[in-house]
Motif scaffolding. Sequence first.
Motif, PDB file in Angstrom:
ATOM      1  N   SER A   5      25.675  -3.225 -55.549  1.00  0.00           N
ATOM      2  CA  SER A   5      26.456  -2.446 -54.618  1.00  0.00           C
ATOM      3  C   SER A   5      27.877  -2.961 -54.583  1.00  0.00           C
ATOM      4  CB  SER A   5      25.865  -2.693 -53.248  1.00  0.00           C
ATOM      5  OG  SER A   5      25.230  -1.594 -52.823  1.00  0.00           O
ATOM      6  N   ASP A   6      28.852  -2.054 -54.381  1.00  0.00           N
ATOM      7  CA  ASP A   6      30.200  -2.598 -54.323  1.00  0.00           C
ATOM      8  C   ASP A   6      30.620  -2.848 -52.883  1.00  0.00           C
ATOM      9  OD1 ASP A   6      32.721  -0.830 -53.628  1.00  0.00           O
ATOM     10  OD2 ASP A   6      31.210   0.537 -54.368  1.00  0.00           O
ATOM     11  N   PHE A   7      30.738  -4.129 -52.564  1.00  0.00           N
ATOM     12  CA  PHE A   7      31.201  -4.527 -51.233  1.00  0.00           C
ATOM     13  C   PHE A   7      32.573  -5.148 -51.420  1.00  0.00           C
ATOM     14  CE2 PHE A   7      26.574  -4.678 -50.664  1.00  0.00           C
ATOM     15  CZ  PHE A   7      26.445  -3.942 -49.498  1.00  0.00           C
ATOM     16  N   THR A   8      33.501  -4.759 -50.586  1.00  0.00           N
ATOM     17  CA  THR A   8      34.838  -5.281 -50.758  1.00  0.00           C
ATOM     18  C   THR A   8      35.455  -5.562 -49.389  1.00  0.00           C
ATOM     19  OG1 THR A   8      37.061  -4.651 -51.439  1.00  0.00           O
ATOM     20  CG2 THR A   8      35.584  -2.856 -51.016  1.00  0.00           C
ATOM     21  N   PRO A   9      36.145  -6.707 -49.211  1.00  0.00           N
ATOM     22  CA  PRO A   9      36.700  -7.008 -47.887  1.00  0.00           C
ATOM     23  C   PRO A   9      37.929  -6.175 -47.545  1.00  0.00           C
ATOM     24  CG  PRO A   9      37.159  -8.797 -49.425  1.00  0.00           C
ATOM     25  CD  PRO A   9      36.309  -7.809 -50.166  1.00  0.00           C
ATOM     26  N   ILE A  10      38.621  -5.672 -48.583  1.00  0.00           N
ATOM     27  CA  ILE A  10      39.808  -4.849 -48.342  1.00  0.00           C
ATOM     28  C   ILE A  10      39.572  -3.498 -48.989  1.00  0.00           C
ATOM     29  CG2 ILE A  10      42.257  -4.527 -48.938  1.00  0.00           C
ATOM     30  CD1 ILE A  10      42.213  -6.785 -47.120  1.00  0.00           C
ATOM     31  N   ARG A  11      39.797  -2.433 -48.229  1.00  0.00           N
ATOM     32  CA  ARG A  11      39.646  -1.094 -48.837  1.00  0.00           C
ATOM     33  C   ARG A  11      40.808  -0.226 -48.366  1.00  0.00           C
ATOM     34  NH1 ARG A  11      35.513   1.823 -50.973  1.00  0.00           N
ATOM     35  NH2 ARG A  11      33.851   0.472 -50.239  1.00  0.00           N
ATOM     36  N   THR A  12      41.615   0.168 -49.318  1.00  0.00           N
ATOM     37  CA  THR A  12      42.770   1.003 -48.949  1.00  0.00           C
ATOM     38  C   THR A  12      42.552   2.459 -49.357  1.00  0.00           C
ATOM     39  OG1 THR A  12      43.824   0.377 -50.998  1.00  0.00           O
ATOM     40  CG2 THR A  12      44.458  -0.871 -49.050  1.00  0.00           C
ATOM     41  N   GLU A  13      41.515   2.684 -50.180  1.00  0.00           N
ATOM     42  CA  GLU A  13      41.217   4.058 -50.593  1.00  0.00           C
ATOM     43  C   GLU A  13      39.753   4.361 -50.385  1.00  0.00           C
ATOM     44  OE1 GLU A  13      42.265   5.162 -54.511  1.00  0.00           O
ATOM     45  OE2 GLU A  13      44.388   5.350 -53.999  1.00  0.00           O
ATOM     46  N   PHE A  14      39.438   5.592 -50.060  1.00  0.00           N
ATOM     47  CA  PHE A  14      38.046   6.036 -49.994  1.00  0.00           C
ATOM     48  C   PHE A  14      37.976   7.342 -50.772  1.00  0.00           C
ATOM     49  CE2 PHE A  14      34.426   8.191 -47.932  1.00  0.00           C
ATOM     50  CZ  PHE A  14      33.459   7.211 -48.084  1.00  0.00           C
ATOM     51  N   CYS A  15      37.161   7.384 -51.802  1.00  0.00           N
ATOM     52  CA  CYS A  15      37.043   8.564 -52.681  1.00  0.00           C
ATOM     53  C   CYS A  15      38.404   8.990 -53.198  1.00  0.00           C
ATOM     54  CB  CYS A  15      36.454   9.757 -51.965  1.00  0.00           C
ATOM     55  SG  CYS A  15      34.941   9.513 -51.167  1.00  0.00           S
ATOM     56  N   GLY A  16      39.251   8.050 -53.532  1.00  0.00           N
ATOM     57  CA  GLY A  16      40.543   8.386 -54.114  1.00  0.00           C
ATOM     58  C   GLY A  16      41.581   8.846 -53.095  1.00  0.00           C
ATOM     59  N   VAL A  17      41.252   8.751 -51.806  1.00  0.00           N
ATOM     60  CA  VAL A  17      42.207   9.181 -50.772  1.00  0.00           C
ATOM     61  C   VAL A  17      42.623   7.944 -49.970  1.00  0.00           C
ATOM     62  CG1 VAL A  17      42.537  10.666 -48.751  1.00  0.00           C
ATOM     63  CG2 VAL A  17      41.082  11.441 -50.637  1.00  0.00           C
ATOM     64  N   SER A  18      43.901   7.893 -49.616  1.00  0.00           N
ATOM     65  CA  SER A  18      44.415   6.738 -48.874  1.00  0.00           C
ATOM     66  C   SER A  18      43.778   6.678 -47.480  1.00  0.00           C
ATOM     67  CB  SER A  18      45.945   6.860 -48.769  1.00  0.00           C
ATOM     68  OG  SER A  18      46.386   6.272 -47.579  1.00  0.00           O
TER      69      SER A  18
END
Length: 424
Positions: A5-18
């Motif tokens: 699974s991809d877990f990431t502490p920083i996420r600035t995009e969701f499904c290619g949208v800011s």
Amino acid sequence: MPATSDFTPIRTEFCGVSVSELAQKYGTPLFVYDAALIKERIQDLSEFDVVRYAQKACSNIAILDLVRKAGALVDSVSAGEIHRAIKAGYAPGGDPPRIVYTADVFDHDALDLVVEHGIHVNVGSPDMIDQLGERAPGSTITLRINPGFGHGHSQKTNTGGEQSKHGIWFDQAVDCVERAAKYDMTVTGLHMHIGSGTDFEHLSEVCDALEKTAESIGESLISISAGGGLPIPYTEDDTYIDLGKYFQLWNAVRKRLEAKFGHDVSLEIEPGRFLTAEAGVLLTEIRAVKTMGENTFYLVDAGFNNLARPILYGAYHPMSICPLAPGETEPDLQQVVVGGPLCESGDIFTQTEGGFVNARPLPKASVGDLLLIERAGAYGAVMSSNYNSKPFAAEVLIDTERPSLIRARQDYADLFRDEFIPND
Ligand code: LLP
């Protein structure tokens, strides 16, 4: 499905949208769903003859419409869910039935609606047979069987065994067939759902139990349902279950029953969480950062009015931060407790069952940064409440990088629209 699974502490995009553009445009708290991932999960189950979406997991009509267009049929557990299914384009009827009503009771509305539209009923209590038989003699029904054991991610999501109210006790199945016959009703299928968020071992025990009950009923059966309950990874240690192996187990049961009965038997699966959990995030804004003794708290603008799973089950949801001003470097992590705005001390997203507050490592953040509560697409929005007079959050669906509002944020006037002050 990905191997991990991809877990990431920083996420600035969701499904290619800011993420920050989403927050600016729609406000927070906001549920955001990834259409492609829901379609992919339906596809993952395509070996089953019927994927029947347990809409209780996420029943927004836009999600139902998407699921319908991706080829899945639907399960409804209430009159309201039948209305939703019809609104989303599921026409009652069909073989296999496009809409099934699965419940342990008929309230009056549900019985009226089922009879009006000829909705197929998956009966969870013997009394329902008489109630339907009197109103719609000659119907075909399926039986939801409690095999005498169950399992779930929490005792509250275990739906089998003597302590569960769900289903028809396995040794009463044959009696129920006779009871149905009094109304000229035929039992055409069996269904077992032992719990939600369980594991491969427990799920596979259902195969044997269902096969034995099916043999006791015989050749009137033309369908069997494995129920729902497929787990999804919420933590880095969780894995997907081996779907190929799971299908093989059920397929073998189906084949043996076909050989015994001398006709085809259709194989259904009824997932809720598996289709939508990973596809949804609850986007929130950090409104306060404070230290209380040893603990640092991030207080966000969503509470258990938006996502009740942590307070109800001690459920773990991964989280990430979308900083207002994204930096280039690796995030500097600190141990934090994440809570909401409600006037109740249990309004904590980082708790374990029993209400024990936990801290977890998250990037250092400040007021105004966004915090994403991930894997919140199942049993999130649908379990929302207006506690503390908080309006329901808005919901957005992103398809091919295009966000669409699928539920407007509830208006303050809606909070008391149906309340009345009696005349003096
Ligand atoms: N079929 C039946 C008859 C069910 O009762 C349920 C869930 C499902 C299918 C779908 O189960 P799933 O595939 O989603 O595990 N609020 C809890 C889950 C309650 C599930 C109730 N029944 C949670 O947030 O974990």
